[in-house]
Design an enzyme around this catalytic site. Sequence first.
Site, mmCIF file in Angstrom:
data_model
loop_
_atom_site.group_PDB
_atom_site.id
_atom_site.type_symbol
_atom_site.label_atom_id
_atom_site.label_comp_id
_atom_site.label_asym_id
_atom_site.label_seq_id
_atom_site.Cartn_x
_atom_site.Cartn_y
_atom_site.Cartn_z
ATOM 1 N N GLY A 328 -2.666 10.270 -0.583
ATOM 2 C CA GLY A 328 -2.789 8.914 -0.083
ATOM 3 C C GLY A 328 -1.501 8.461 0.585
ATOM 4 O O GLY A 328 -0.762 9.259 1.185
ATOM 5 N N SER A 329 -1.191 7.198 0.450
ATOM 6 C CA SER A 329 -0.045 6.621 1.162
ATOM 7 C C SER A 329 1.308 7.065 0.621
ATOM 8 O O SER A 329 2.340 6.757 1.228
ATOM 9 C CB SER A 329 -0.133 5.094 1.130
ATOM 10 O OG SER A 329 -1.261 4.649 1.865
#
Length: 631
Positions: A328-329
Amino acid sequence: MSRPLRDTRAARKLFAGRALVAGVLVFLLFSVIAARLAWLQIVNHEHFATLSDQNRIRLVPVPPTRGQIFDRKGVLLAGNLASFHLEITPEQVGSHAQMEALLEQLKTLIELSDSEINRFRRLLRRSPRYNGVPLRFNLTEDEMARVAINQFRLPGVDIRNDLTRTYPLGTHMAHVVGYVGRIDEQELARLDPAEYSGSSHIGKIGVEKSYEDVLRGKVGYQQVETNAQGRVIRVLESTPPTAGRNVYLTIDSRVQRVAELALSEANFNGAIVAIDPRNGELIAMASNPSYDPNPFVNGIDAKSYKALNTSPDRPLYNRALRGMYPPGSTIKPFMGLAGLAYNAVDRYSSIFCGGYFQLPGQDHKFRDWRRGGHGRTDLDRAITESCDVYFYDLALELGIDRIGAFLGQFGFGKPTGIDLRNEKSGLLPSQDWKRRTYNQAWFPGDTVSVGIGQGYLLVTPLQLASATATLAMGGRRFQPRIVHALEDPALRRITELPAVALPSVAAPDRRIFEWVTAFMTHVVHSERGTAFRAVGKFSAYRIAGKTGTAQVFTVGQNERYDASRLKDELLDHALFMAFAPADAPRIAVAVIAENGGHGGSVAAPLAKKVMDAYLLPTNAAGAPAGASPPP
């Protein structure tokens, strides 16, 4: 009529002939016997003397004491307890039928499960007949008494005292320490009999397996004299065993317990890994849920093992070492570093984020997590507020080849080399990988997804923590390790293991690490940061971090993500990576909370608890002083 007179002369002659023949036969027979005796006692004296001795003298292996496992501060994690086990020597029992009758007789004295008997029969086929084969471990005093009273009826049965492995902290650190178990048939076939003579257990997973050669020690031997029943009369000669070395882990069990409790109290399956970025030593490596390793030592029952093995929560699975998740981020700081290193962006260049990104000539919209977008966004704001559109654009500018080359320097896509076995390598995709795996070309959309830590990109919690530690050290890398020192129990001498430096990350300007670190502190300490509300407001020290939310399934182009309508197993994973203190890092942490939803509100507070436990002084109760309140 008168009888004829007896011819005495002829009679004497006949007797003399017969006596001569008998004498010759007797002489020949005694000559044969004498020759045989000479052959046995003179010519082959040494051979038959050895056989005779072996009939009354046995070489008995003496297993060594297994080394103990401690945490960094000397807390016992794996030790040895005195116990008694029952073993049978096959050559003293006799035939197969007699062995079966003996087993039936033992069943009337002690409780024997089918699994114990089946395991005994498997070992019986592999073991020499003169070696004792263990049948039942951890006998109670009552069971020992019943066997002892009836031992004259039980040929070949002996009760041996030995040490059994114990894990005093139970589920605590089970995935790290691992456990020992009985040597199975496959292991028996490949093990060196000289090294494992008299031993019935071997390390199965974790440190117990990875450091088996260190913990095991060296077997000793006793030359003993036995009676006709095989009972030992006296010890003639002895070579003592060499005890295994003690192992001290890098793990701080207090911090480890905080990590484990943080996950279990939050009721999330997942993992927390904490590393000292200055040398690669693991401070904590928690995987939730856990299990109790003690039942595995002498054979867990089938029902309990099936319950563990079939549980949807997979308690036997070490998520920290083997779990592979989209980052993810949390990948965005590394993407930002790649952009700066390749001059694809500078720290001030900006783009406009209107809430979505489109590839040239395509209608498909890659959406930002904020539907209205972030407006004009530079790298600082992109990391602080986690702007997806900025990194979609940056990924397309870099291309998958340069992304792969740069991320690979942080250890993504390959095992970290930690001193534990069975580590997963994650997945750092490339054009060649997709062609080999799916027989498909690499598309620009694949690159765009990788830019925000989605798509084919997968990392393990250990990899993410190691990469975070590398970022904290300005590109300097150290191989993660779990063992801090080894101790010779005889000399009480402790030898610390040195840190292993790995090639540093190549960068044209080392200041790019300082810039990205500053942007990561904004994630936590700026009011615009995605971790400010849950962590930054309560921190007594500066943290550089990045939140992450990884999709478990793909939302349709015209659909909105609605967590309230999804099953728990379809909710997003929550991630957080951080290091602290930001200006002089002493700990780097990676957290994955499966189906936790949001990295900022769920994963970040878990990481904060671990960092507090390590960095802040403890009060009298053992809790960190000034620890952050719950969000």
